[in-house]
Design a protein around this motif. Structure first.
Motif, PDB file in Angstrom:
ATOM      1  N   GLY A   1      18.640   9.325  77.349  1.00 51.35           N
ATOM      2  CA  GLY A   1      19.079   9.878  78.623  1.00 51.35           C
ATOM      3  C   GLY A   1      19.316  11.372  78.553  1.00 51.35           C
ATOM      4  N   THR A   2      19.825  11.838  77.433  1.00 50.00           N
ATOM      5  CA  THR A   2      20.083  13.268  77.267  1.00 50.00           C
ATOM      6  C   THR A   2      18.779  14.062  77.217  1.00 50.00           C
ATOM      7  OG1 THR A   2      22.136  12.816  76.070  1.00 50.00           O
ATOM      8  CG2 THR A   2      21.167  15.001  75.797  1.00 50.00           C
ATOM      9  N   VAL A   3      17.784  13.550  76.477  1.00 48.18           N
ATOM     10  CA  VAL A   3      16.505  14.251  76.359  1.00 48.18           C
ATOM     11  C   VAL A   3      15.767  14.242  77.697  1.00 48.18           C
ATOM     12  CG1 VAL A   3      14.243  14.242  75.246  1.00 48.18           C
ATOM     13  CG2 VAL A   3      16.295  13.781  73.899  1.00 48.18           C
ATOM     14  N   VAL A   4      15.648  13.065  78.307  1.00 45.14           N
ATOM     15  CA  VAL A   4      14.935  12.967  79.586  1.00 45.14           C
ATOM     16  C   VAL A   4      15.701  13.713  80.681  1.00 45.14           C
ATOM     17  CG1 VAL A   4      14.049  11.374  81.336  1.00 45.14           C
ATOM     18  CG2 VAL A   4      13.868  10.795  78.919  1.00 45.14           C
ATOM     19  N   GLY A   5      17.021  13.811  80.516  1.00 46.18           N
ATOM     20  CA  GLY A   5      17.832  14.520  81.506  1.00 46.18           C
ATOM     21  C   GLY A   5      17.589  16.016  81.533  1.00 46.18           C
ATOM     22  N   ALA A   6      16.754  16.522  80.607  1.00 49.84           N
ATOM     23  CA  ALA A   6      16.433  17.952  80.601  1.00 49.84           C
ATOM     24  C   ALA A   6      15.371  18.315  81.622  1.00 49.84           C
ATOM     25  CB  ALA A   6      15.964  18.374  79.203  1.00 49.84           C
ATOM     26  N   ILE A   7      14.909  17.357  82.411  1.00 50.21           N
ATOM     27  CA  ILE A   7      13.832  17.636  83.355  1.00 50.21           C
ATOM     28  C   ILE A   7      14.156  18.746  84.353  1.00 50.21           C
ATOM     29  CG2 ILE A   7      14.533  15.753  84.893  1.00 50.21           C
ATOM     30  CD1 ILE A   7      11.588  15.417  85.619  1.00 50.21           C
ATOM     31  N   PRO A   8      15.399  18.918  84.841  1.00 52.25           N
ATOM     32  CA  PRO A   8      15.630  20.024  85.788  1.00 52.25           C
ATOM     33  C   PRO A   8      15.294  21.395  85.205  1.00 52.25           C
ATOM     34  CG  PRO A   8      17.447  18.471  85.888  1.00 52.25           C
ATOM     35  CD  PRO A   8      16.605  18.076  84.710  1.00 52.25           C
ATOM     36  N   ILE A   9      15.710  21.638  83.971  1.00 55.38           N
ATOM     37  CA  ILE A   9      15.457  22.946  83.374  1.00 55.38           C
ATOM     38  C   ILE A   9      13.960  23.130  83.080  1.00 55.38           C
ATOM     39  CG2 ILE A   9      15.900  22.179  80.993  1.00 55.38           C
ATOM     40  CD1 ILE A   9      16.901  25.572  82.490  1.00 55.38           C
ATOM     41  N   VAL A  10      13.271  22.052  82.693  1.00 51.22           N
ATOM     42  CA  VAL A  10      11.834  22.152  82.430  1.00 51.22           C
ATOM     43  C   VAL A  10      11.072  22.462  83.718  1.00 51.22           C
ATOM     44  CG1 VAL A  10       9.801  20.932  81.600  1.00 51.22           C
ATOM     45  CG2 VAL A  10      11.986  20.605  80.443  1.00 51.22           C
ATOM     46  N   LEU A  11      11.396  21.770  84.807  1.00 48.75           N
ATOM     47  CA  LEU A  11      10.715  22.022  86.078  1.00 48.75           C
ATOM     48  C   LEU A  11      11.048  23.407  86.620  1.00 48.75           C
ATOM     49  CD1 LEU A  11      10.980  18.609  87.989  1.00 48.75           C
ATOM     50  CD2 LEU A  11       8.987  19.613  86.872  1.00 48.75           C
ATOM     51  N   ALA A  12      12.290  23.865  86.396  1.00 50.23           N
ATOM     52  CA  ALA A  12      12.675  25.197  86.867  1.00 50.23           C
ATOM     53  C   ALA A  12      11.887  26.285  86.158  1.00 50.23           C
ATOM     54  CB  ALA A  12      14.172  25.417  86.660  1.00 50.23           C
ATOM     55  N   LEU A  13      11.506  26.037  84.905  1.00 41.20           N
ATOM     56  CA  LEU A  13      10.751  27.025  84.136  1.00 41.20           C
ATOM     57  C   LEU A  13       9.242  26.882  84.328  1.00 41.20           C
ATOM     58  CD1 LEU A  13      12.765  26.887  80.788  1.00 41.20           C
ATOM     59  CD2 LEU A  13      12.678  28.814  82.383  1.00 41.20           C
TER      60      LEU A  13
ATOM     61  N   ALA B   1       8.596  10.754  76.738  1.00 38.60           N
ATOM     62  CA  ALA B   1       9.033  10.266  78.047  1.00 38.60           C
ATOM     63  C   ALA B   1       9.373  11.431  78.975  1.00 38.60           C
ATOM     64  CB  ALA B   1      10.238   9.346  77.880  1.00 38.60           C
ATOM     65  N   LEU B   2       9.989  12.479  78.412  1.00 45.12           N
ATOM     66  CA  LEU B   2      10.298  13.671  79.207  1.00 45.12           C
ATOM     67  C   LEU B   2       9.017  14.313  79.728  1.00 45.12           C
ATOM     68  CD1 LEU B   2      12.141  15.945  80.249  1.00 45.12           C
ATOM     69  CD2 LEU B   2      12.001  16.980  77.978  1.00 45.12           C
ATOM     70  N   CYS B   3       7.996  14.416  78.885  1.00 45.98           N
ATOM     71  CA  CYS B   3       6.720  14.993  79.317  1.00 45.98           C
ATOM     72  C   CYS B   3       6.098  14.159  80.432  1.00 45.98           C
ATOM     73  CB  CYS B   3       5.755  15.086  78.138  1.00 45.98           C
ATOM     74  SG  CYS B   3       6.238  16.305  76.892  1.00 45.98           S
ATOM     75  N   GLY B   4       6.222  12.830  80.323  1.00 44.28           N
ATOM     76  CA  GLY B   4       5.713  11.970  81.378  1.00 44.28           C
ATOM     77  C   GLY B   4       6.440  12.196  82.682  1.00 44.28           C
ATOM     78  N   GLU B   5       7.753  12.382  82.602  1.00 39.78           N
ATOM     79  CA  GLU B   5       8.552  12.631  83.804  1.00 39.78           C
ATOM     80  C   GLU B   5       8.186  13.969  84.440  1.00 39.78           C
ATOM     81  OE1 GLU B   5      11.700  11.261  86.402  1.00 39.78           O
ATOM     82  OE2 GLU B   5      10.422  10.323  84.892  1.00 39.78           O
ATOM     83  N   VAL B   6       7.928  14.973  83.614  1.00 39.69           N
ATOM     84  CA  VAL B   6       7.509  16.278  84.138  1.00 39.69           C
ATOM     85  C   VAL B   6       6.132  16.166  84.788  1.00 39.69           C
ATOM     86  CG1 VAL B   6       6.876  18.636  83.496  1.00 39.69           C
ATOM     87  CG2 VAL B   6       8.919  17.574  82.509  1.00 39.69           C
ATOM     88  N   ALA B   7       5.216  15.444  84.135  1.00 43.16           N
ATOM     89  CA  ALA B   7       3.869  15.267  84.683  1.00 43.16           C
ATOM     90  C   ALA B   7       3.906  14.539  86.020  1.00 43.16           C
ATOM     91  CB  ALA B   7       2.996  14.500  83.690  1.00 43.16           C
ATOM     92  N   PHE B   8       4.868  13.644  86.191  1.00 46.13           N
ATOM     93  CA  PHE B   8       5.016  12.896  87.436  1.00 46.13           C
ATOM     94  C   PHE B   8       5.167  13.839  88.632  1.00 46.13           C
ATOM     95  CE2 PHE B   8       7.949  10.838  90.515  1.00 46.13           C
ATOM     96  CZ  PHE B   8       7.155   9.764  90.889  1.00 46.13           C
ATOM     97  N   SER B   9       5.784  14.990  88.405  1.00 45.92           N
ATOM     98  CA  SER B   9       5.965  15.961  89.485  1.00 45.92           C
ATOM     99  C   SER B   9       4.877  17.031  89.492  1.00 45.92           C
ATOM    100  CB  SER B   9       7.340  16.638  89.360  1.00 45.92           C
ATOM    101  OG  SER B   9       8.380  15.711  89.566  1.00 45.92           O
ATOM    102  N   LEU B  10       4.586  17.627  88.339  1.00 39.24           N
ATOM    103  CA  LEU B  10       3.674  18.765  88.311  1.00 39.24           C
ATOM    104  C   LEU B  10       2.234  18.385  88.650  1.00 39.24           C
ATOM    105  CD1 LEU B  10       4.921  20.860  85.259  1.00 39.24           C
ATOM    106  CD2 LEU B  10       5.531  21.053  87.671  1.00 39.24           C
ATOM    107  N   LEU B  11       1.777  17.201  88.216  1.00 40.61           N
ATOM    108  CA  LEU B  11       0.415  16.794  88.537  1.00 40.61           C
ATOM    109  C   LEU B  11       0.264  16.437  90.010  1.00 40.61           C
ATOM    110  CD1 LEU B  11      -0.541  14.616  85.428  1.00 40.61           C
ATOM    111  CD2 LEU B  11      -1.354  16.902  86.011  1.00 40.61           C
ATOM    112  N   ALA B  12       1.382  16.137  90.662  1.00 37.66           N
ATOM    113  CA  ALA B  12       1.326  15.810  92.087  1.00 37.66           C
ATOM    114  C   ALA B  12       1.229  17.053  92.961  1.00 37.66           C
ATOM    115  CB  ALA B  12       2.558  14.996  92.482  1.00 37.66           C
TER     116      ALA B  12
END
Length: 314
Positions: free
Chosen positions: A98-110, A155-166
């Motif tokens: 949860g902590t690792v995947v929870g980093a998605i806000p900062i990854v998407l912001a960058l 899993a974090l990369c998959g979560e980021v791809a879920f938004s960026l590829l869209a």
């Protein structure tokens, strides 16, 4: 009412719904995980495709590039995310994941602005860091092996791809189609992975309780939440919409309280407050200034793109 109020509410609702899946998933713990995810996405795809068929949406012809993006989105953001997540649970604690995947806000912001050839906004990045901190506090750092951390990063990369590829698909296809098509494409991928990892036992019929849980996950957590998220992503942009991903542990916390499944500790409450503060900071950020000195919001930019696509199609 601000032009960002409605998509912000949609993004918040989507992530809170996703957070409720933690408690609901406990009722299907004995069902093969990947096979269950295939059932969930199949139900969601059936609903979304039915809505697409009966809605008067503008016709959109898929190009080879569109198909590749949809396949990549299904393979990484849906099927890949679930496979990495399942494997990570065997090598790391839920708190660590949860902590690792929870980093998605900062990854998407960058990363989000960089995909649009823009410099990340300092205030949004700062707000995302606050949200990520809050999500980490709410989840707790936990523990796990280096292998588990790597799988969590997958899993974090998959979560980021879920938004960026869209993002490149949304102006042309709209949020309903972008939610529907990858969900349908992910079903055979997850079935194949389930058969490979769990054998034919992964295809058993669910019990009535499990069927009710899959119904909730398919209708609300997938079909409804996916549409709300992609609509918000199209109108707010990846960086600002990504702030609301920090609400996932808050949704889990609320569900735990409502269903009486556990107690809420100080870290849970503190994490929720920090997440809320980060979202408020990020959403108060002013929009980009145009050449005439007027504020140009992401929703206005996407609307312009949609009109350009519509003219090209006709």
């Amino acid at each position: 009412m601000s032009s960002s109020t409605v998509p912000a509410a949609g993004a918040a609702a989507a992530m809170l719904l996703v957070g409720t899946s933690t408690a609901v998933s406990a009722t299907i713990a004995d069902y093969p995980v990947l096979g269950g995810q295939a059932l969930r996405y199949a139900l969601a795809a059936a609903i979304l495709l039915a809505v697409v068929r009966h809605s008067r949406l503008p016709r959109a012809r898929l190009t080879p590039r569109d198909l590749l993006l949809l396949l990549a989105l299904a393979a990484t953001g849906l099927a890949g995310f679930n496979i990495f997540l399942v494997e990570a649970t065997r090598h790391a604690s839920p708190a660590m994941i949860g902590t690792v995947v929870g980093a998605i806000p900062i990854v998407l912001a960058l990363v989000g602005p960089l995909t649009e050839r823009r410099r990340p906004a300092g205030r949004t990045v700062g707000a995302a860091a606050v949200v990520t901190l809050g999500a980490g506090v709410a989840a707790g750092l936990g523990g796990g092996s280096p292998h588990g951390v790597l799988l969590s990063l997958g899993a974090l990369c998959g979560e980021v791809a879920f938004s960026l590829l869209a993002l490149p698909l949304l102006p042309k296809l709209g949020p309903m189609r972008v939610a529907a098509y990858p969900a349908a494409l992910a079903v055979p991928m997850l079935l194949a992975a389930s058969l490979a990892l769990d054998g034919t036992s992964s295809l058993r019929l669910p019990t009535p309780t499990e069927a009710a849980a899959f119904g909730y996950l398919g209708v609300l957590v997938t079909a409804t939440a996916f549409f709300l998220w992609y609509d918000a992503l199209r109108r707010l942009g990846a960086a600002r919409a990504g702030l609301f991903a920090g609400l996932v542990p808050v949704g889990a916390l609320v569900t735990t309280l409502v269903l009486g499944l556990g107690e809420v500790g100080p870290a849970d409450a503190a994490g929720a407050v920090i997440v809320a503060a980060g979202v408020l900071i990020g959403m108060r950020q002013p929009g980009t200034t145009g050449t005439a000195g007027q504020e140009i919001l992401p929703a206005q930019r996407s609307g312009t793109e949609e009109r350009e696509v519509h003219r090209e199609e006709h």
